[in-house]
Design a protein around this motif. Structure first.
Motif, short mmCIF file in Angstrom:
data_model
loop_
_atom_site.label_atom_id
_atom_site.label_comp_id
_atom_site.label_asym_id
_atom_site.label_seq_id
_atom_site.Cartn_x
_atom_site.Cartn_y
_atom_site.Cartn_z
N ASN A 139 0.82 -1.33 -0.03
CA ASN A 139 -0.12 0.08 -0.02
C ASN A 139 0.94 1.15 0.17
O ASN A 139 1.98 1.41 0.62
N THR A 140 0.55 2.33 -0.66
CA THR A 140 1.31 3.65 -1.06
C THR A 140 -0.06 4.47 -0.57
O THR A 140 -1.18 4.41 -0.52
N GLY A 141 0.54 5.74 -0.25
CA GLY A 141 -0.32 6.94 -0.12
C GLY A 141 -0.73 7.13 1.35
O GLY A 141 -0.15 6.64 2.26
N GLY A 142 -2.01 7.41 1.61
CA GLY A 142 -2.48 7.62 2.82
C GLY A 142 -2.43 9.20 3.44
O GLY A 142 -1.97 10.00 2.56
N GLY A 160 -4.11 10.94 -0.52
CA GLY A 160 -2.55 11.01 -0.78
C GLY A 160 -2.55 10.18 -2.00
O GLY A 160 -3.25 9.36 -2.38
N ALA A 161 -1.27 10.42 -2.89
CA ALA A 161 -1.11 9.68 -3.93
C ALA A 161 -0.66 8.32 -3.82
O ALA A 161 0.23 7.96 -3.06
N GLY A 162 -1.38 7.37 -4.34
CA GLY A 162 -0.78 6.06 -4.05
C GLY A 162 -2.21 5.08 -4.36
O GLY A 162 -3.48 5.66 -4.82
N SER A 163 -1.85 3.82 -4.09
CA SER A 163 -2.92 2.92 -4.36
C SER A 163 -2.71 1.63 -3.36
O SER A 163 -1.70 1.58 -2.73
#
Length: 933
Positions: free
Chosen positions: A727-730, A780-783
């Motif tokens: 996971n990324t972003g947040g 936030g940028a991510g998925s």
């Protein structure tokens, strides 16, 4: 893509379900709708069949199979727990000597995440051609369908057809009218999948919910079952459609259903209103009502006709009488077709009910040895209505007692209707005559002041035989009393001054409130629920006291409310979560001689939390798909439940696994997550997010009726989410009525374990007594993907646990493989651990072979972790010990049914050691550990 497939599927089923298929003609067949009950021999005749003797029987000795509300409940399946089907006229077909072509139809609900055996062609459950639902919801035998065609805890219509195709006998499988598996088990004529004829086996030709393995498997519920000695066509099966609780052949919702009172109900109030569920096309209703089954069944002149409501008031009914009724549904114009209904029955409450008496409340002027007064009110010696001849089951006075008497005391004042007396019935009665003869019966309110009911009465002599089942009834004239005393003036022998009585029972008017719902001492009662009770006879009003002070409720000092109905909505009292309350109902009628009948004190404990969503009710099927409640970015298409399509909320969110795209790793499986869940949870909701263009992904939920989250002392919302390594972003966020709260530790988004998020409701600054919207999101940028489980509202929330992770051995391959090294953060070392097979109720498990030798097995948790729970089962009852070197060891005994062993530890050691006293195979699953800060 998934939206388009859903649309076509549901519209097709919606058309077929309304009509169903007519009864088969010209072939042996039978259908069980379980409208009746299994008899004392565990047998039940078919509701409809080509031959009247067709029946189903529970295997002798099985305690796992019961029946409730027209459904057969199978708690577990095993070598002794199964049903045998006997079709009386079953004959060979298909050109062989056995039954080669047939159709079996199951309206079934799988209730356990384990293998479920569906049927076995062996007539006595020996190992023959069998058929299964596996733990992933696939169906078959040897070869299996895609996973998820039989979702857990969901009713489906499962159809298996055996027919000749391409020169071989094969089986095709349908679920809710759609083909899910074809050409299963190609074999020759009279093969292993063929069935016996009635001539070959006249006591049952095959078994269902059955397999002969020694292993115990999951349970299920069965609403209907049908068998046909013919291969139904795909068109026939499409016409049968999906699960229909009203039956399989010739069944639809055109008839009146679900009668209230329930069919064959007993103890029904004499002032009762008859209700039913209307048929699909009913315009009006004709009701037939009376005390004769034949008259009601054949009547053409209704008791009431043209009713536009689905209820009928028959007036005040006679105590103890049995009534029959039927409802014919009349179609709306233009055809005015009449659908004759089933005949239902119920029995009205008796005039008086038996009064239970504590055995310490019986006394006598004297007793001889063990033949004490208590023996007259404890039911000893009674079998049904017959009393034994055993003298130890009766009372006998001492031989020197010149003023004999027998007295019974009640816990409270009762309105006494009658007393039943079984006289002394020993084998010596015929020539000794100890039984009482002339008596004087007195009653008292206080045990001091007595009133004689009659100058004298005479009690009939007992025969001294075990067939004595005619007690004498003494009319007590509805006298109010707490004490009844029988003063004995003579016995039937007239020679020896000893006197005996076998049993006494008392019947009185039910003037007190009784049968509380929830039952007294109930736990987890919602503070916004409605409590009910059985009203006392002749009650005009009800005074209800509810308090946390038991003494105040008992002595009448607690505040009370008045109701004209026998229920109370607890919302009006604003009860607090997690508290014990005591309550009492006093029945009041100022027009009666006794105006108030003070009820007993009952209690209940409110639930510690209110559930916003536990995610247990979502399935692969509309209207229960998760994205139909938690609106995501994909939306959904219109169907019979949602006539207007939803195009999506414009974010990169997805609720649930993608089970529709062939390229998806979850294709054909479950839309909900069943592997990684909180302990004791069946499933969690996957939340996929993909944030592009600066738009946060979120799932939105709304309530048409505002939710009150300000009552019952609610202070904290608790939500659990499971992160993922990729996971990324947040961070994760939540909004309630537009007020946003952000999760404080973004690092947890990428930690693959359960995280507990406690949210102070007061900090939201919004009107919590009218919550209409809620969103869950990741910005936030991510998925990535997180799992959501258990959104709860607490008064006293549990302390935050920084990391809660469960390892369920789901990464182990089928067939068994050595478990060495680190899995799910747990180091299994190089011990003889194995994993992947399905043993003793656990699918995808870890296990070790003990070979009946005491050995220690161990594993090591991550740093700063301690054990929260572990699931254990085995091939027998063996003692086990679980220790961590810090806390007190956990001990217990294994069983074939998986059991969650919770440690209760709040900290501890990393290395967990398990010892068992023996067993060939000890199985483990769902090792849950907690990471402390």
């Amino acid at each position: 893509m998934k939206r388009t497939l859903c649309l076509g599927f549901i519209l097709f089923l919606g058309i077929t379900t309304a009509w169903g298929l007519d009864d088969p003609v010209g072939v042996p067949w039978a259908e069980w709708r379980f409208l009746g009950e299994f008899d004392g021999a565990g047998e039940m005749l078919a509701d409809k069949a080509s031959a009247p003797g067709s029946l189903m029987r529970i295997n002798s000795g099985s305690a796992a199979i019961t029946q409730a509300d027209g459904v057969v409940v199978i708690a577990q399946t095993g070598p002794g727990d199964y049903l045998r089907v006997d079709v009386e006229d079953m004959a060979d077909n298909g050109g062989g000597g056995y039954v080669n072509e047939y159709t079996m139809i199951f309206d079934i609900k799988a209730t356990g995440a384990d293998w479920l055996p569906v049927y076995n062609t062996g007539y006595d459950n020996y190992n023959a051609a069998d058929f299964w639902v596996d733990a992933d919801g696939a169906v078959g035998s040897g070869s299996y369908s895609d996973a998820g065609v039989v979702p857990l805890n969901t009713w489906v219509r499962l159809v298996v057809v055996r027919s000749l195709q391409g020169g071989s006998w094969v089986r095709d499988v349908y679920v809710d009218g759609s083909l899910v598996l074809e050409n299963l088990g190609s074999e020759g004529i009279d093969g292993n999948s063929s069935l016996y004829t009635n001539g070959q086996q006249d006591a049952g030709q095959f078994t269902i919910i059955s397999d002969s393995d020694a292993t115990t498997y999951a349970g299920c519920e069965l609403a209907n079952f049908a068998y046909v000695s013919a291969a139904l066509s795909a068109e026939d099966i499409a016409a049968l459609g999906e699960f229909n609780q009203y039956g399989i052949f010739g069944a639809s919702a055109t008839n009146a259903q679900t009668p209230v009172p329930e069919d064959e109900g007993v103890d029904v109030l004499r002032d009762t209103l008859l209700n039913w569920t209307s048929g699909t096309f009913a315009g009006t209703h004709n009701v037939y009502f009376g005390t004769s089954l034949e008259d009601v069944n054949t009547a053409t002149a209704p008791s009431a006709s043209g009713l536009t409501v689905n209820s009928f008031n028959p007036g005040r009914l006679e105590f103890g009488s049995t009534y029959y009724w039927r409802v014919d549904e009349v179609n709306a114009t233009p055809d005015r077709t009449i659908f004759k209904g089933d005949v239902w029955s119920f029995t009205v409450e008796p005039f008086s009910v038996m009064i239970p008496i504590d055995i310490n409340k019986a006394t006598a002027s004297s007793s001889a040895n063990q033949s004490t007064a208590a023996m007259t009110i404890n039911g000893s010696g009674l079998t049904g209505n017959a009393h034994s001849t055993n003298a130890d089951d009766m009372w006998l006075s001492a031989p020197t007692d010149l003023s004999p008497w027998l007295m019974v005391e009640f816990d409270r004042v009762e309105v006494l209707d009658q007393m039943l007396i079984w006289n002394s019935n020993s084998t010596s009665e015929g020539f000794v005559g100890w039984g009482i003869k002339d008596v004087n019966i007195e009653t008292s309110m206080n045990g001091v002041d007595w009133t004689s009911l009659a100058a004298s009465s005479q009690i009939s002599q007992a025969p001294g035989l075990a067939t004595y089942e005619t007690p004498q009834a003494i009319d007590l004239g509805l006298v109010q009393a707490r004490f009844v005393r029988i003063n004995i003036l003579s016995n039937w022998g007239g020679l020896l001054p000893q006197y005996g009585v076998a049993e006494v029972q008392f019947y009185g008017l039910p003037v007190y409130a009784r049968q509380p719902d929830p039952a007294s001492d109930a736990a987890d009662v919602l503070p916004n629920s409605v409590v009910t009770w059985r009203a006392g006879r002749q009650a005009g009003q009800h005074h209800i006291a509810v308090s946390q002070d038991a003494e105040a409720v008992a002595d009448g000092s607690a505040p009370a409310v008045t109701s004209n109905t026998n229920n109370l909505d607890l919302v009006s009292l604003d009860l607090q979560l997690g508290e014990t309350y005591y309550w009492r109902v006093d029945e009041v009628n100022d027009a009666e001689a006794t105006a108030v009948w003070t009820g007993p004190v009952w209690s209940f404990t409110t639930a510690p939390a209110l559930v916003v969503d536990d995610f247990e009710g979502y399935t692969n099927f509309s209207p229960n798909r998760p994205f139909q409640t938690w609106l995501d970015g994909f939306g959904y298409s219109a169907d019979e439940f949602f006539p207007v399509l939803y195009p999506g909320n414009g974010t990169g969110s997805g609720a649930g696994h993608d089970i529709w795209s062939s390229s998806s790793t979850h294709y054909g499986a479950q839309v909900m997550e069943t592997g990684d869940t909180l302990p004791d949870s069946g499933q969690s909701m996957p939340f996929y997010y993909n944030n592009t263009g600066g738009t946060a992904s979120q799932l939105d939920r709304t309530w048409a009726t505002p939710q009150d989250w300000s009552a019952h002392g609610i202070q904290t919302m608790v939500l659990y989410f499971f992160g993922g390594e990729d996971n990324t972003g947040g961070p994760v966020f939540i909004t309630i009525n537009g007020q946003k709260v952000t999760y404080p530790n973004n690092a947890h988004l990428s930690e693959p374990m359960w995280h507990q998020w406690n949210i102070d409701m007061a900090s939201l600054g919004t009107n919590l007594n009218a919550v209409t919207s809620m969103s869950l999101g990741v910005e936030g940028a991510g998925s990535g993907m997180i799992l959501i489980d258990d959104i709860l509202l607490y008064r006293d929330a549990p302390p935050v646990v920084s990391g809660l992770k469960t390892y369920g051995f789901n990464d182990m391959p089928d067939g068994g493989a050595a478990i060495e090294g680190v899995h799910g953060g747990i180091d299994f070392g190089t011990n003889s651990w194995w994993g992947g097979d399905n043993w003793y109720g656990v699918t995808k498990s870890g296990y070790f072979y003990d070979n009946y030798v005491n050995i220690d097995m161990s594993f090591t948790l991550p740093e700063n972790a301690y054990l929260a729970s572990i699931v254990i089962s085995a091939d027998g009852a063996y003692s086990f010990t679980i220790s961590d070197g810090v806390n007190a060891a956990i001990t217990g005994t294994t069983s074939a049914a998986p059991e969650v062993i919770s440690t209760g530890w709040t900290s501890g050691g990393r290395t967990i050691t398990i010892r068992t006293s023996g067993g060939w195979n000890v199985v483990f699953d769902d090792i849950t550990y907690i990471l402390s800060e």
